[in-house]
Design a protein around this motif. Structure first.
Motif, mmCIF file in Angstrom:
data_model
loop_
_atom_site.group_PDB
_atom_site.id
_atom_site.type_symbol
_atom_site.label_atom_id
_atom_site.label_comp_id
_atom_site.label_asym_id
_atom_site.label_seq_id
_atom_site.Cartn_x
_atom_site.Cartn_y
_atom_site.Cartn_z
ATOM 1 N N LEU A 193 -0.670 8.006 16.713
ATOM 2 C CA LEU A 193 -0.642 6.620 17.156
ATOM 3 C C LEU A 193 -1.852 6.299 18.032
ATOM 4 C CD1 LEU A 193 3.116 6.036 18.081
ATOM 5 C CD2 LEU A 193 1.893 5.235 16.068
ATOM 6 N N ILE A 194 -2.468 7.336 18.587
ATOM 7 C CA ILE A 194 -3.676 7.159 19.406
ATOM 8 C C ILE A 194 -4.867 7.658 18.596
ATOM 9 C CG2 ILE A 194 -4.812 7.724 21.590
ATOM 10 C CD1 ILE A 194 -2.056 8.389 22.719
ATOM 11 N N GLN A 195 -5.839 6.807 18.391
ATOM 12 C CA GLN A 195 -7.009 7.169 17.602
ATOM 13 C C GLN A 195 -8.283 7.296 18.440
ATOM 14 O OE1 GLN A 195 -7.265 7.906 14.121
ATOM 15 N NE2 GLN A 195 -5.054 8.144 14.442
ATOM 16 N N LEU A 215 -3.619 2.227 15.771
ATOM 17 C CA LEU A 215 -2.236 2.334 15.322
ATOM 18 C C LEU A 215 -1.269 1.966 16.450
ATOM 19 C CD1 LEU A 215 -2.220 5.532 13.089
ATOM 20 C CD2 LEU A 215 -1.221 3.337 12.495
ATOM 21 N N LYS A 216 -1.281 0.713 16.816
ATOM 22 C CA LYS A 216 -0.387 0.213 17.852
ATOM 23 C C LYS A 216 -0.008 -1.218 17.493
ATOM 24 C CE LYS A 216 -4.589 -0.129 20.604
ATOM 25 N NZ LYS A 216 -5.285 0.365 21.791
ATOM 26 N N PRO A 217 0.976 -1.799 18.160
ATOM 27 C CA PRO A 217 1.457 -3.132 17.764
ATOM 28 C C PRO A 217 0.366 -4.190 17.656
ATOM 29 C CG PRO A 217 3.022 -2.135 19.256
ATOM 30 C CD PRO A 217 1.849 -1.192 19.188
ATOM 31 N N THR A 218 -0.682 -4.096 18.469
ATOM 32 C CA THR A 218 -1.752 -5.094 18.382
ATOM 33 C C THR A 218 -2.620 -4.909 17.144
ATOM 34 O OG1 THR A 218 -3.118 -3.685 19.807
ATOM 35 C CG2 THR A 218 -1.911 -5.496 20.865
ATOM 36 N N GLY A 232 0.802 -1.223 0.000
ATOM 37 C CA GLY A 232 0.000 0.000 0.000
ATOM 38 C C GLY A 232 0.832 1.268 0.000
ATOM 39 N N THR A 233 0.197 2.370 -0.316
ATOM 40 C CA THR A 233 0.887 3.670 -0.360
ATOM 41 C C THR A 233 0.594 4.530 0.863
ATOM 42 O OG1 THR A 233 -0.942 4.645 -1.615
ATOM 43 C CG2 THR A 233 0.878 3.704 -2.879
ATOM 44 N N LYS A 234 -0.277 4.044 1.769
ATOM 45 C CA LYS A 234 -0.616 4.823 2.964
ATOM 46 C C LYS A 234 -0.286 4.038 4.231
ATOM 47 C CE LYS A 234 -4.163 7.863 1.051
ATOM 48 N NZ LYS A 234 -5.522 8.403 1.220
ATOM 49 N N LYS A 235 0.879 3.440 4.247
ATOM 50 C CA LYS A 235 1.311 2.680 5.424
ATOM 51 C C LYS A 235 1.473 3.624 6.622
ATOM 52 C CE LYS A 235 4.000 -0.296 2.330
ATOM 53 N NZ LYS A 235 5.353 -0.695 1.911
ATOM 54 N N PRO A 236 1.248 3.105 7.826
ATOM 55 C CA PRO A 236 0.879 1.725 8.146
ATOM 56 C C PRO A 236 -0.628 1.491 8.061
ATOM 57 C CG PRO A 236 1.230 2.960 10.159
ATOM 58 C CD PRO A 236 1.547 3.901 9.035
ATOM 59 N N TYR A 237 -1.005 0.330 7.539
ATOM 60 C CA TYR A 237 -2.394 -0.121 7.579
ATOM 61 C C TYR A 237 -2.591 -0.852 8.905
ATOM 62 C CZ TYR A 237 -2.459 1.156 2.694
ATOM 63 O OH TYR A 237 -2.386 1.877 1.526
ATOM 64 N N TYR A 238 -3.797 -0.789 9.446
ATOM 65 C CA TYR A 238 -4.016 -1.377 10.764
ATOM 66 C C TYR A 238 -5.450 -1.871 10.917
ATOM 67 C CZ TYR A 238 -6.086 3.225 11.772
ATOM 68 O OH TYR A 238 -6.855 4.362 11.738
ATOM 69 N N LEU A 239 -5.651 -2.721 11.897
ATOM 70 C CA LEU A 239 -6.992 -3.220 12.213
ATOM 71 C C LEU A 239 -7.757 -2.110 12.924
ATOM 72 C CD1 LEU A 239 -6.047 -6.769 13.566
ATOM 73 C CD2 LEU A 239 -6.588 -6.090 11.219
ATOM 74 N N SER A 240 -8.902 -1.741 12.384
ATOM 75 C CA SER A 240 -9.618 -0.570 12.894
ATOM 76 C C SER A 240 -10.042 -0.731 14.348
ATOM 77 C CB SER A 240 -10.842 -0.274 12.023
ATOM 78 O OG SER A 240 -11.678 -1.412 11.936
ATOM 79 N N ASP A 241 -10.275 -1.961 14.819
ATOM 80 C CA ASP A 241 -10.700 -2.135 16.207
ATOM 81 C C ASP A 241 -9.520 -2.159 17.182
ATOM 82 O OD1 ASP A 241 -9.761 -4.563 15.254
ATOM 83 O OD2 ASP A 241 -11.114 -5.763 16.471
ATOM 84 N N SER A 280 6.658 -3.017 15.800
ATOM 85 C CA SER A 280 7.010 -2.254 17.005
ATOM 86 C C SER A 280 6.522 -0.815 16.844
ATOM 87 C CB SER A 280 8.522 -2.261 17.215
ATOM 88 O OG SER A 280 9.165 -1.547 16.165
ATOM 89 N N GLU A 281 6.453 -0.091 17.962
ATOM 90 C CA GLU A 281 6.025 1.315 17.898
ATOM 91 C C GLU A 281 6.999 2.132 17.059
ATOM 92 O OE1 GLU A 281 4.973 3.443 21.357
ATOM 93 O OE2 GLU A 281 3.253 2.166 21.816
#
Length: 428
Positions: free
Chosen positions: A144-146, A105-108, A93-102, A122-123
Motif C-alpha cells: 500500500l506504500i510505494q 495505493l491509497k484512497p486518494t 482490469g485484471t490487475k486491480k487495484p489500478y491507481y493514480l501514479s502520483d 477505502s483502505e
C-alpha cells in the motif's frame, strides 16, 4: 443515439485531467464508457481539436495510471453531423487495484464506481482488491506504500559484496514484474510498518518495568539494534577451574541469535501487531505472531521439518548468510542448552509462537528467589556491594532496597560485612 449517465456511462462536456479518475474507477469496478464532448443531459456539443485531445487522453492513460491499463482501454473518434466527440471504453482490469501514479495505493489514488460517481476506495477495499488479484501470499502482494527507500538494506548488501540493482530487486521479490513494490519490499525498506517491542522486567513477572524500547525501520536495522540491546542486558558469569577463568553468558549467544532470527523471518506479517521480546530475571521470551504454518506441528518443527511462511524473506536472509539452512534454528537453540539443568521451551498456539530461553545462571535459584538474580549478578564485577548498588540495579527507592537486602540475608544468599556507613554485602 440517446446518452445518459449510469454506473457504466460517464458524460463529459470537455476534457480535463480528472478524466484519469473515471478511467481508474471503471477499471477497478465493472468497466464502462466515457463520452467527451457530451453534456450531462446527453446533448452532443462536440470537441475542438479532437486529435490533440485523443493524444492527451492516451498520454494520461500511459503515464498517470498504474499498473498499465492501456490494453484494457480503447479511444475512438465519433461523428454526429458536423460535430466530433470521443468515446473512451474501459474494460474491468485484471490487475486491480489500478491507481493514480502520483497518489499511490491509497484512497486518494484508488477510485471505484458507485452509481454515477467515481469515489475513493477505502483502505480495506484496496487490500481486498490486492488479495483477490495477487493471491494469499503476503510477501507478493503489492504494498500500500510505494514511496520506499532501502538505505539499511543497501548497506547490508554492500557489506556482503552483493549486488542491489533493479534487476536484483525483482529477483528478490522486492519489485513485481511490472515494477511495483511488494510487501516484501515494504518489510526490508526503511519505511517498514512492523516493529519489535523489547521490555525488561524486574523479577519473574510483569509487575515492574525496568526498561522498554520499540525498534522500527527495515527488518535488518531492527535485527541489528535488537540483538545489540539484548547483548547489553545479557550478563556474564565468571567461573574458575584451577587458574583458568571461564566466562559464560546468561543466555547463550547463538540461542539468542537463532530465536531472534526465527521471530523475524517466520512471523506472519499480515498481522499488524509487533513482535515482543520480554526479559525477566530468569528467562528471555520471544513472541511472534502467526504461530506455525498450517499443517506443520510443533513436534515436526522440533525434528527439523520446515515450511517457510515468508519464502522470499527467508531466501534473502539465507543469501545474506544470516541463516544457514531451513529448519535448523530450533535444533541449534536446543544444542546451546545441552547439559544444562534448564531447557528452552517452544510453544505454538493459534496466532502466536513463543520461544523461552532460560537464564543458565538462575538454575540454582527457586522461581521465588529468581527476582534476586540482578543483585547477585553484581558480584560478577564486585567482591562487595552496598545498599546503594542494590537501589541502582533495581531502579528502586531506599525502603524497597532495604527490604530486598533483608530478604536475601534471611535466605543466606548474601552476608553482611561491617556496620553503619561501612556496611557491605558479600556473596555467600
Amino acid at each position: 443515439m440517446e446518452l445518459y449517465e449510469s454506473e457504466i456511462i460517464e458524460l463529459k462536456e470537455i476534457y480535463t485531467t480528472d478524466l484519469k479518475k473515471e478511467i481508474v474507477s471503471f477499471a477497478n469496478t465493472n468497466g464502462g464508457t466515457i463520452y467527451i464532448g457530451v453534456q450531462d443531459n446527453g446533448t452532443i456539443v462536440g470537441v475542438d481539436h479532437a486529435d490533440f485531445v485523443i493524444q492527451q487522453i492516451a498520454n494520461s492513460i500511459r503515464d498517470s495510471i498504474r499498473p498499465d491499463i492501456s490494453m484494457f482501454t480503447s479511444i475512438e473518434l465519433l461523428k454526429d453531423e458536423n460535430k466530433s466527440y470521443i468515446k473512451v471504453t474501459v474494460d474491468s482490469g485484471t490487475k486491480k487495484p489500478y491507481y493514480l501514479s502520483d497518489k499511490g495505493l491509497k484512497p486518494t489514488g484508488v477510485y471505484v464506481r458507485r452509481g454515477t460517481t467515481s469515489a475513493p476506495a477505502s483502505e480495506d477495499a484496496i487490500r481486498m482488491m490486492i488479495k483477490m488479484t495477487d493471491g494469499d501470499s503476503f510477501e507478493t502482494n503489492r504494498s500500500l506504500i510505494q514511496e520506499l527507500t532501502f538505505n539499511s538494506l543497501s548497506k547490508e548488501m554492500e557489506r556482503r559484496k552483493l549486488e542491489f540493482t533493479g534487476v536484483q530487486m525483482k529477483n528478490l521479490g522486492i519489485l513485481s514484474s511490472d515494477g511495483i513494490f511488494t510487501n516484501m519490499g515494504l518489510l526490508v525498506s526503511d519505511q517498514c510498518r512492523h516493529s519489535i517491542k523489547f521490555a525488561v522486567f524486574q523479577g519473574t513477572d510483569k509487575l515492574v518495568f525496568k526498561d522498554r524500547k520499540e525498534f522500527t525501520g527495515s527488518l535488518f536495522e531492527q535485527l541489528a539494534e535488537v540483538y545489540k540491546t539484548i547483548d547489553f542486558y545479557n550478563g556474564t558469569m565468571a567461573s574458575f577451574h584451577d587458574l583458568l577463568r571461564t566466562d559464560e553468558r546468561d543466555y547463550p549467544e547463538d540461542a539468542v541469535r537463532e530465536a531472534l532470527l526465527n521471530a523475524i523471518v517466520h512471523r506472519d506479517y499480515s498481522f499488524s501487531g509487533s513482535t515482543f521480546i520480554n526479559l525477566y530475571s530468569d528467562r528471555l521470551e520471544f513472541i511472534s505472531l502467526g504461530g506455525l504454518v498450517p499443517g506443520l506441528s510443533l513436534e515436526a518443527a522440533m525434528l527439523g521439518a520446515s515450511q517457510s511462511r515468508n519464502e522470499k524473506l527467508a531466501n534473502l536472509f539465507y543469501r545474506m548468510k544470516l541463516i544457514e539452512a531451513y529448519g535448523t534454528g530450533i535444533s541449534k537453540i536446543i544444542s546451546c542448552y545441552k547439559g544444562k539443568s534448564e531447557q528452552p521451551v517452544f510453544e505454538s498456539v493459534e496466532g502466536a509462537f513463543q520461544v523461552i530461553l532460560p537464564n543458565v545462571h538462575a538454575r540454582n535459584l527457586s522461581m521465588e528467589d529468581a527476582k534476586y538474580l540482578p543483585i547477585l549478578q553484581l558480584f560478577e564485577y564486585k567482591k562487595e556491594i552496598t545498599r546503594s548498588d542494590v537501589e541502582t540495579v533495581l531502579g528502586s527507592g531506599t525502603t524497597h532496597a532495604i527490604n530486598i537486602v533483608k530478604e536475601m540475608l534471611d535466605k543466606s544468599l548474601i552476608e553482611k560485612v561491617g556496620n553503619g556507613r561501612l556496611t557491605r554485602y558479600v556473596r555467600k
